[in-house]
Enzyme design. Sequence first.
Site, PDB file in Angstrom:
ATOM      1  N   LYS A 137       0.839  -1.192   0.000  1.00  0.00           N
ATOM      2  CA  LYS A 137       0.000   0.000   0.000  1.00  0.00           C
ATOM      3  C   LYS A 137       0.876   1.243   0.000  1.00  0.00           C
ATOM      4  O   LYS A 137       1.515   1.566   1.008  1.00  0.00           O
ATOM      5  CB  LYS A 137      -0.927   0.049   1.212  1.00  0.00           C
TER       6      LYS A 137
ATOM      7  N   GLU B  12       8.986   1.199  11.469  1.00  0.00           N
ATOM      8  CA  GLU B  12      10.008   2.251  11.389  1.00  0.00           C
ATOM      9  C   GLU B  12       9.277   3.566  11.542  1.00  0.00           C
ATOM     10  O   GLU B  12       8.533   3.978  10.650  1.00  0.00           O
ATOM     11  CB  GLU B  12      10.754   2.156  10.054  1.00  0.00           C
TER      12      GLU B  12
ATOM     13  N   CYS C 250      12.547  10.913   8.890  1.00  0.00           N
ATOM     14  CA  CYS C 250      12.505  10.433  10.269  1.00  0.00           C
ATOM     15  C   CYS C 250      13.882  10.532  10.905  1.00  0.00           C
ATOM     16  O   CYS C 250      14.013  10.622  12.126  1.00  0.00           O
ATOM     17  CB  CYS C 250      11.993   9.000  10.315  1.00  0.00           C
TER      18      CYS C 250
ATOM     19  N   GLU D  26       8.829  15.816  16.985  1.00  0.00           N
ATOM     20  CA  GLU D  26       9.242  15.684  15.594  1.00  0.00           C
ATOM     21  C   GLU D  26       8.446  16.666  14.733  1.00  0.00           C
ATOM     22  O   GLU D  26       7.220  16.660  14.739  1.00  0.00           O
ATOM     23  CB  GLU D  26       9.005  14.256  15.096  1.00  0.00           C
TER      24      GLU D  26
END
Length: 474
Positions: free
Chosen positions: A173, A247, A281, A378
């Site tokens: 996906k 992750e 990330c 973040e």
Amino acid sequence: MHTPHYINGQWLTGEGDDVLVVHDPALGQPIAELISASAAQVDQAVAAARLALPVWKATPVAERAAILRQFAGQLTQRREALITLQMRNNGKPRHEAEVDLDDAVATFNYYANLIETQPADRQVELAAPGFTARTRLEPVGVVGLIVPWNFPLVTSAWKLAPALAAGCTVVLKPSEITPLIEQTYGQIAEQLGLPVGVLNIVTGKAATGAALSEHRGLDKLSFTGSNGVGSQVMRSAAAYCRPVTLELGGKSAFIVFDDCDPDQAVDWIVAGICWNAGQMCSATSRLLIQEGIAEALIPRLQAAFAALRVGNPLTEDIDMGPLTSEAQWQKVTEYLAFARNEGLQCLAGGSVPQRAGWFVSPTLYVDVPDSSRLWQEEIFGPVLCTRRFSTEQQAIALANDSRFGLVATVASADLRRAERVADALEVGHVWINSVQAVFVETSWGGTKASGIGRELGPWGLAAYQSVKHVTRCL
């Protein structure tokens, strides 16, 4: 684009409720519309993968390796088109899109080589007499792969290549923000004659992702993305006690010691926060500067941020492109507002360029307290926060004071110290005196809230293998 879903060897029109509007972020304008896959189509994709599993896992290793190399070759043949598509749909500068393409090619070639050299069966020496034993590596089964929008094509390669190498069948996906480039894998599978059902691609928003992650027909799920969605994926996996690879996010530290060359350090720092417009990330968004080098480093860093060329990668010679989506642009601009409300000292950026598209100026804040949201959370944009430290122990403590643990960078002329600090950092990957060079032979993944498991290297292949022991009485 009218048939974006590749299921059981056929290109199908979406039957879901969502319309995916794909944009050029440098202009803020739509370039395509797709209908999402329905839950029933996700069922069809999983069923096709299940049906194809016995044949694919029985395919000889040499044949699987040959197909992986053909994937690499087909990506290479499509090089210019794929680079252009990334520039247009992601806003990546050309040099970044080229790196991504090369990374994807290298990944398929690496796993082709790895499965040819890794024995499927190994004898095990037993202390007890009268028995013999062997270890057998088998594919884990049908796997769901959910990939993000910041590194399409390459993140898919990190998952797809080892999964196919191990003998797994796949339902992939892509992100609804960047769904076009992953269709290339379906086109290649069709062209190469990959057995029907081995690779299936379903595109959609959260509903499609939920239908896949909650599907009882999967044996494993690998997800790269936000912590919020990762938690949902983990809950879905818990219902079936099935393995997951996650992750997730990061808030990584860059440590600069005072014996470092400040000009070299600036190059590494800028790359660590402004590559892909900070949408990584692994972005080293917390800069820790030893007091003895701060007065030399900060002005150089301020000048480097101001000199970065930001613009449309298709029409301008640039260093950094736009943010990939309007939603991400809104999130980053909210953090700029938080910084103003907190009274943070801004030496560069802190604003939105007055032009079409989803651009943010590279932004530098200095002497940011650890209580600031910008220090703790973040941001996923080109926003760098700095603090000063005095001792090595203080630097390690500040770097480890985070709920995340993905990566870190250490800059120092004293290599023994740099290695010592690297060993003390609570992260999955550390660079010393370098940009964030990622090699397929090394591992990728983090500690703490940055995820579960590892990708790349032999660890990436092991993530799609099940270990079976066979013990026999002599």
